[in-house]
Write a protein that holds these residues in place. Structure first.
Motif, PDB file in Angstrom:
ATOM      1  N   VAL A  15       0.850  -1.075   0.087  1.00 28.24           N
ATOM      2  CA  VAL A  15       0.029   0.035  -0.018  1.00 28.24           C
ATOM      3  C   VAL A  15       0.732   1.165   0.120  1.00 28.24           C
ATOM      4  N   GLY A  16       2.111   1.239   0.814  1.00 30.00           N
ATOM      5  CA  GLY A  16       2.932   2.232   0.717  1.00 30.00           C
ATOM      6  C   GLY A  16       3.510   2.348  -0.347  1.00 30.00           C
ATOM      7  N   ALA A  17       4.041   1.538  -1.128  1.00 29.12           N
ATOM      8  CA  ALA A  17       4.612   1.618  -2.453  1.00 29.12           C
ATOM      9  C   ALA A  17       3.860   2.129  -3.474  1.00 29.12           C
ATOM     10  N   ALA A  18       2.286   1.808  -3.343  1.00 26.09           N
ATOM     11  CA  ALA A  18       1.546   2.383  -4.446  1.00 26.09           C
ATOM     12  C   ALA A  18       1.066   3.795  -4.278  1.00 26.09           C
ATOM     13  N   ILE A  19       1.193   4.285  -2.834  1.00 24.85           N
ATOM     14  CA  ILE A  19       0.809   5.563  -2.433  1.00 24.85           C
ATOM     15  C   ILE A  19       2.088   6.453  -3.101  1.00 24.85           C
ATOM     16  N   VAL A  20       3.475   5.991  -2.904  1.00 26.52           N
ATOM     17  CA  VAL A  20       4.371   6.745  -3.206  1.00 26.52           C
ATOM     18  C   VAL A  20       4.349   6.776  -4.875  1.00 26.52           C
ATOM     19  N   ALA A  21       4.215   5.703  -5.469  1.00 26.94           N
ATOM     20  CA  ALA A  21       4.192   5.619  -7.092  1.00 26.94           C
ATOM     21  C   ALA A  21       3.159   6.603  -7.530  1.00 26.94           C
ATOM     22  N   ALA A  22       2.188   6.799  -6.797  1.00 28.55           N
ATOM     23  CA  ALA A  22       0.943   7.686  -7.239  1.00 28.55           C
ATOM     24  C   ALA A  22       1.361   8.993  -7.169  1.00 28.55           C
ATOM     25  N   LEU A  23       2.209   9.317  -6.195  1.00 29.63           N
ATOM     26  CA  LEU A  23       2.561  10.820  -5.793  1.00 29.63           C
ATOM     27  C   LEU A  23       3.977  11.150  -6.531  1.00 29.63           C
ATOM     28  N   LEU A  24       4.733  10.342  -7.137  1.00 31.60           N
ATOM     29  CA  LEU A  24       5.708  10.598  -7.601  1.00 31.60           C
ATOM     30  C   LEU A  24       5.793  11.026  -8.986  1.00 31.60           C
ATOM     31  N   ARG A  25       6.313  12.116  -9.458  1.00 31.85           N
ATOM     32  CA  ARG A  25       6.116  12.358 -10.874  1.00 31.85           C
ATOM     33  C   ARG A  25       7.154  11.586 -11.742  1.00 31.85           C
TER      34      ARG A  25
END
Length: 84
Positions: free
Chosen positions: A56-66
């Motif tokens: 879940v944390g990896a998905a959040i980071v992937a969604a937030l990174l440009r």
């Protein structure tokens, strides 16, 4: 109010896993492997919970990174910057 009703229903009507686990353990306490299996099971459950939290944390980071590399030189000709 519907959320409160659902919590009340779960607390009063839903089957209790703790009761099922306690009943199973009480019925099988004569077998020493039950304690060992319970210990292994607790580690397995902890592993999968932590793996799920990591995903879940990896998905959040992937969604937030440009995507791409930032262009730090884009404003190079905009004027002089004074650094004190």
């Amino acid at each position: 109010s519907s959320g409160w009703t659902a919590r009340v229903w779960i607390a009063t009507k839903a089957p209790s896993r703790t009761t099922a686990a306690t009943t199973f353990a009480a019925a099988h306490l004569s077998n020493p492997a039950v304690a060992q299996l319970a210990a292994v099971h607790s580690y397995v459950v902890a592993f999968w919970w932590s793996a799920g939290i990591f995903v879940v944390g990896a998905a959040i980071v992937a969604a937030l990174l440009r995507p791409g590399v930032p262009d730090f030189n884009a404003n190079a000709n905009a004027g002089n910057v004074v650094v004190l």
